[in-house]
Design a protein around this motif. Structure first.
Motif, PDB file in Angstrom:
ATOM      1  N   SER A  31       0.865  -1.232  -0.118  1.00  0.00           N
ATOM      2  CA  SER A  31      -0.069   0.029   0.015  1.00  0.00           C
ATOM      3  C   SER A  31       0.809   1.171  -0.038  1.00  0.00           C
ATOM      4  O   SER A  31       0.595   2.409  -0.724  1.00  0.00           O
ATOM      5  N   ALA A  32       1.968   1.127   0.740  1.00  0.00           N
ATOM      6  CA  ALA A  32       2.786   2.301   0.517  1.00  0.00           C
ATOM      7  C   ALA A  32       3.226   2.703  -0.541  1.00  0.00           C
ATOM      8  O   ALA A  32       3.161   3.954  -1.021  1.00  0.00           O
ATOM      9  N   GLU A  33       3.683   1.674  -1.307  1.00  0.00           N
ATOM     10  CA  GLU A  33       4.322   1.900  -2.652  1.00  0.00           C
ATOM     11  C   GLU A  33       3.249   2.584  -3.569  1.00  0.00           C
ATOM     12  O   GLU A  33       3.445   3.393  -4.292  1.00  0.00           O
ATOM     13  N   ASP A  34       1.934   2.239  -3.583  1.00  0.00           N
ATOM     14  CA  ASP A  34       0.922   2.618  -4.376  1.00  0.00           C
ATOM     15  C   ASP A  34       0.782   4.098  -3.871  1.00  0.00           C
ATOM     16  O   ASP A  34       0.487   5.072  -4.897  1.00  0.00           O
ATOM     17  N   ALA A  35       0.763   4.338  -2.471  1.00  0.00           N
ATOM     18  CA  ALA A  35       0.407   5.895  -2.093  1.00  0.00           C
ATOM     19  C   ALA A  35       1.530   6.558  -2.396  1.00  0.00           C
ATOM     20  O   ALA A  35       1.191   7.669  -2.885  1.00  0.00           O
ATOM     21  N   ALA A  58       9.417  15.515   3.089  1.00  0.00           N
ATOM     22  CA  ALA A  58       8.364  15.669   3.907  1.00  0.00           C
ATOM     23  C   ALA A  58       7.160  15.863   3.372  1.00  0.00           C
ATOM     24  O   ALA A  58       6.010  15.183   3.676  1.00  0.00           O
ATOM     25  N   TRP A  59       7.053  16.701   2.264  1.00  0.00           N
ATOM     26  CA  TRP A  59       5.893  16.961   1.557  1.00  0.00           C
ATOM     27  C   TRP A  59       5.361  15.790   1.025  1.00  0.00           C
ATOM     28  O   TRP A  59       4.000  15.314   0.858  1.00  0.00           O
ATOM     29  N   LEU A  60       6.303  14.733   0.312  1.00  0.00           N
ATOM     30  CA  LEU A  60       5.918  13.570  -0.474  1.00  0.00           C
ATOM     31  C   LEU A  60       5.367  12.762   0.746  1.00  0.00           C
ATOM     32  O   LEU A  60       4.516  11.758   0.479  1.00  0.00           O
ATOM     33  N   VAL A  61       6.121  12.580   1.796  1.00  0.00           N
ATOM     34  CA  VAL A  61       5.628  11.420   2.964  1.00  0.00           C
ATOM     35  C   VAL A  61       4.172  12.013   3.295  1.00  0.00           C
ATOM     36  O   VAL A  61       3.459  10.874   3.749  1.00  0.00           O
ATOM     37  N   THR A  62       3.673  13.371   3.735  1.00  0.00           N
ATOM     38  CA  THR A  62       2.785  13.680   3.997  1.00  0.00           C
ATOM     39  C   THR A  62       1.646  13.249   3.185  1.00  0.00           C
ATOM     40  O   THR A  62       0.610  12.706   3.507  1.00  0.00           O
ATOM     41  N   THR A  63       1.799  13.577   1.789  1.00  0.00           N
ATOM     42  CA  THR A  63       0.882  13.617   0.709  1.00  0.00           C
ATOM     43  C   THR A  63       0.600  11.980   0.696  1.00  0.00           C
ATOM     44  O   THR A  63      -0.495  11.547   0.628  1.00  0.00           O
ATOM     45  N   ALA A  64       1.663  11.200   0.673  1.00  0.00           N
ATOM     46  CA  ALA A  64       1.604   9.724   0.781  1.00  0.00           C
ATOM     47  C   ALA A  64       0.570   9.119   1.967  1.00  0.00           C
ATOM     48  O   ALA A  64      -0.094   8.141   1.778  1.00  0.00           O
ATOM     49  N   SER A  65       1.093   9.654   2.984  1.00  0.00           N
ATOM     50  CA  SER A  65       0.209   9.103   4.215  1.00  0.00           C
ATOM     51  C   SER A  65      -1.268   9.507   4.166  1.00  0.00           C
ATOM     52  O   SER A  65      -2.027   8.497   4.571  1.00  0.00           O
ATOM     53  N   ARG A  66      -1.619  10.629   3.627  1.00  0.00           N
ATOM     54  CA  ARG A  66      -2.960  11.050   3.620  1.00  0.00           C
ATOM     55  C   ARG A  66      -3.472  10.136   2.271  1.00  0.00           C
ATOM     56  O   ARG A  66      -4.850   9.808   2.807  1.00  0.00           O
ATOM     57  N   ARG A  67      -2.705   9.625   1.697  1.00  0.00           N
ATOM     58  CA  ARG A  67      -3.673   8.892   0.449  1.00  0.00           C
ATOM     59  C   ARG A  67      -3.732   7.470   1.208  1.00  0.00           C
ATOM     60  O   ARG A  67      -4.768   6.679   0.933  1.00  0.00           O
ATOM     61  N   VAL A  69      -4.523   7.048   4.148  1.00  0.00           N
ATOM     62  CA  VAL A  69      -5.897   7.209   5.008  1.00  0.00           C
ATOM     63  C   VAL A  69      -6.858   7.023   4.335  1.00  0.00           C
ATOM     64  O   VAL A  69      -7.874   6.356   4.581  1.00  0.00           O
ATOM     65  N   ASP A  70      -6.972   7.627   2.906  1.00  0.00           N
ATOM     66  CA  ASP A  70      -7.937   7.468   1.947  1.00  0.00           C
ATOM     67  C   ASP A  70      -8.268   5.898   1.652  1.00  0.00           C
ATOM     68  O   ASP A  70      -9.521   5.425   1.571  1.00  0.00           O
ATOM     69  N   LEU A  71      -7.180   5.331   1.469  1.00  0.00           N
ATOM     70  CA  LEU A  71      -7.311   3.873   1.180  1.00  0.00           C
ATOM     71  C   LEU A  71      -7.700   3.125   2.013  1.00  0.00           C
ATOM     72  O   LEU A  71      -8.793   2.060   2.016  1.00  0.00           O
ATOM     73  N   TRP A  72      -7.431   3.357   3.396  1.00  0.00           N
ATOM     74  CA  TRP A  72      -7.843   2.281   4.523  1.00  0.00           C
ATOM     75  C   TRP A  72      -9.207   2.740   4.942  1.00  0.00           C
ATOM     76  O   TRP A  72      -9.827   1.860   5.599  1.00  0.00           O
ATOM     77  N   ARG A  73      -9.719   3.861   4.818  1.00  0.00           N
ATOM     78  CA  ARG A  73     -10.837   4.401   5.139  1.00  0.00           C
ATOM     79  C   ARG A  73     -12.166   3.547   4.464  1.00  0.00           C
ATOM     80  O   ARG A  73     -13.081   3.401   4.950  1.00  0.00           O
ATOM     81  N   GLU A  80      -7.807  -0.411  12.371  1.00  0.00           N
ATOM     82  CA  GLU A  80      -6.871  -0.170  13.267  1.00  0.00           C
ATOM     83  C   GLU A  80      -5.662   0.364  12.684  1.00  0.00           C
ATOM     84  O   GLU A  80      -4.607   1.311  13.111  1.00  0.00           O
ATOM     85  N   ARG A  81      -5.145  -0.063  11.190  1.00  0.00           N
ATOM     86  CA  ARG A  81      -4.212   0.684  10.488  1.00  0.00           C
ATOM     87  C   ARG A  81      -4.110   1.940  10.169  1.00  0.00           C
ATOM     88  O   ARG A  81      -3.452   2.973  10.329  1.00  0.00           O
ATOM     89  N   GLU A  82      -5.717   2.382   9.989  1.00  0.00           N
ATOM     90  CA  GLU A  82      -6.250   3.877   9.613  1.00  0.00           C
ATOM     91  C   GLU A  82      -5.710   4.570  11.002  1.00  0.00           C
ATOM     92  O   GLU A  82      -5.200   5.823  11.142  1.00  0.00           O
ATOM     93  N   ALA A  83      -5.998   4.140  12.073  1.00  0.00           N
ATOM     94  CA  ALA A  83      -5.746   4.860  13.475  1.00  0.00           C
ATOM     95  C   ALA A  83      -4.456   5.143  13.544  1.00  0.00           C
ATOM     96  O   ALA A  83      -3.974   6.382  14.134  1.00  0.00           O
ATOM     97  N   ARG A  84      -3.404   4.081  13.100  1.00  0.00           N
ATOM     98  CA  ARG A  84      -1.883   4.233  13.210  1.00  0.00           C
ATOM     99  C   ARG A  84      -1.641   5.720  12.359  1.00  0.00           C
ATOM    100  O   ARG A  84      -0.612   6.155  12.758  1.00  0.00           O
ATOM    101  N   VAL A  85      -2.128   5.318  11.234  1.00  0.00           N
ATOM    102  CA  VAL A  85      -1.870   6.499  10.278  1.00  0.00           C
ATOM    103  C   VAL A  85      -2.200   7.916  10.665  1.00  0.00           C
ATOM    104  O   VAL A  85      -1.545   8.885  10.926  1.00  0.00           O
ATOM    105  N   ILE A  86      -3.346   8.104  11.407  1.00  0.00           N
ATOM    106  CA  ILE A  86      -4.022   9.413  11.916  1.00  0.00           C
ATOM    107  C   ILE A  86      -3.035   9.558  13.103  1.00  0.00           C
ATOM    108  O   ILE A  86      -2.816  10.983  13.208  1.00  0.00           O
ATOM    109  N   ALA A  87      -2.507   8.910  13.844  1.00  0.00           N
ATOM    110  CA  ALA A  87      -1.861   9.149  15.206  1.00  0.00           C
ATOM    111  C   ALA A  87      -0.542   9.643  14.740  1.00  0.00           C
ATOM    112  O   ALA A  87      -0.015  10.210  15.639  1.00  0.00           O
TER     113      ALA A  87
END
Length: 406
Positions: A31-35, A58-67, A69-73, A80-87
């Motif tokens: 999932s990380a690679e896709d994001a 950091a911009w890329l890391v933030t943008t990928a992390s938000r993606r 969140v969208d995937l896992w929502r 549970e993994r969504e919670a880890r991302v948000i935290a």
């Protein structure tokens, strides 16, 4: 506004670092690679217009992390993994002192993957190329390449390989696999198996870039350094390997003044460094052969006895019948075509239907003065060649041999 080519270069450099950060943080390489791929696409669209952010990684890391969140929502089972991302709070500044690029390269070149799958995944995850770009480079539909990459990630997931630097025997196996994948990638760029052109510079240069990354991670590994030396010594000839019409120019006929002297010098320096480590492997030997050619001011100055000695050693190391074919050419130059024909016939049962075997035997028969037999083999070689430039070259040689002598 930022220069688009400069942005592309920066994204290619940052891609493996960002995939590494996101994969390590969340334990999900797939999932990380896709994001990250989507983050790279967003950056490629926005940065040339808006300018570079203060902290590009950091911009890329933030943008990928938000993606992520969208995937896992969209998947209740992954809350549970969504919670880890948000935290997780992305640091305001780029983390320093740690780069997962080598770890990522060794994962993408996992021994459980086929070479084709490993090359595709490496180009996307480590090289930062889009699926469309990779598909275009290998002349296949984008959907086909997307499936290949998806299967590669599924294979890695099924193997249980974790996103961490392998150790012990696993590290050695992964490293050998990575060297092989990068070697095949370079060869596909340097001598394309398909398409209309002699070479695809974008692939050979990407292989060199990735091999530099590998050597940075294992600077004392003799074969890694030897592979980089080999690539540079061959790539140095690229400007002279085809004429203005795109026709293939054989090595003896190339204008050596067009060779890249800087790449030759760097390759020779790396070869000397690789040889100083002691044990000699196949990539060092291939680099040594390339070096003999590159050192010769003219084709007539080539030391074929030295090349023949090196091919004998390489054949002992690899047992590869293609090396035997190359040894045959060296035998012909050192001792004449009749002796070389005996060498070629040693591997007829293994290679006799390939265009490479037919072309080499045809070349030797031409050297021996058997023009009609040589033309027949060159025609057969042209019929089985899959690269259009090589096919035209072989067919032209056959036609020339059949033409009446003046």
């Amino acid at each position: 506004m930022s220069d688009a080519p400069a942005v592309d270069d920066l994204l290619r450099t940052l891609a493996p670092q960002v995939v590494g950060i996101v994969s390590r943080r969340f334990g999900d390489f797939d999932s990380a690679e896709d994001a990250v791929q989507e983050a790279l696409l967003a950056a490629a669209r926005r940065w040339p217009v808006d300018g570079l952010p203060d902290e590009p990684r950091a911009w890329l890391v933030t943008t990928a992390s938000r993606r992520l969140v969208d995937l896992w929502r969209s998947d209740a089972a992954r809350r549970e993994r969504e919670a880890r991302v948000i935290a997780w709070e992305v640091p305001a500044h780029d983390p320093v002192g740690h780069d997962d690029s080598l770890t990522l390269l060794l994962l993408c070149c996992h021994p459980s993957l086929t070479p084709a799958s490993a090359i595709a995944l490496t180009l996307r995850a480590v090289g930062g190329l889009t699926t469309a770009e990779i598909a275009q480079a290998f002349l296949v539909p984008e959907a086909t390449m997307a499936q290949r990459i998806s299967r590669a990630k599924a294979t890695i997931r099924a193997s249980g390989a974790a996103f961490r630097m392998p150790s012990g025997d696993d590290h050695d196996v992964r490293l050998r696999s990575a060297l092989h994948v990068l070697y095949l990638l370079f060869n596909e760029g340097y001598a394309s198996t398909h398409g209309a052109t002699v070479q695809r510079i974008e692939l050979s240069r990407e292989a060199i870039r990735l091999t530099r990354l590998l050597v940075d991670g294992v600077p004392d590994h003799a074969e890694a350094v030897g592979l980089l030396a080999l690539m540079l010594l061959l790539e140095a000839r690229a400007p002279a390997r085809s004429d203005d019409s795109g026709a293939l120019v054989p090595l003896p006929e190339q204008d050596r003044s067009r060779w890249d002297a800087g790449l030759v010098a760097e390759g020779l320096g790396l070869l000397g460094r690789a040889m100083s480590f002691g044990a000699v492997g196949e990539y060092q030997l291939q680099a040594a052969i390339a070096a003999v050619h590159d050192r010769a001011p003219t084709a007539a100055d080539t030391d074929w006895d030295e090349i023949l000695t090196l091919y004998v050693l390489l054949e002992d190391v690899t047992g590869n019948p293609v090396v035997t074919l190359n040894r045959a050419v060296a035998v012909a130059m050192a001792h004449g075509p009749r002796a070389a024909l005996e060498v070629v016939d040693e591997v007829e049962d293994r290679l006799g239907t390939t265009h490479r075997w037919l072309a080499v035997r045809g070349q030797l028969l031409e050297m021996a003065g058997e023009r009609d037999a040589a033309a027949d083999l060159l025609d057969r070689a042209a019929a089985t060649a899959t690269n259009e430039a090589e096919r035209r070259h072989l067919a032209t040689r056959a036609a020339r041999l059949r033409a009446p002598r003046a």
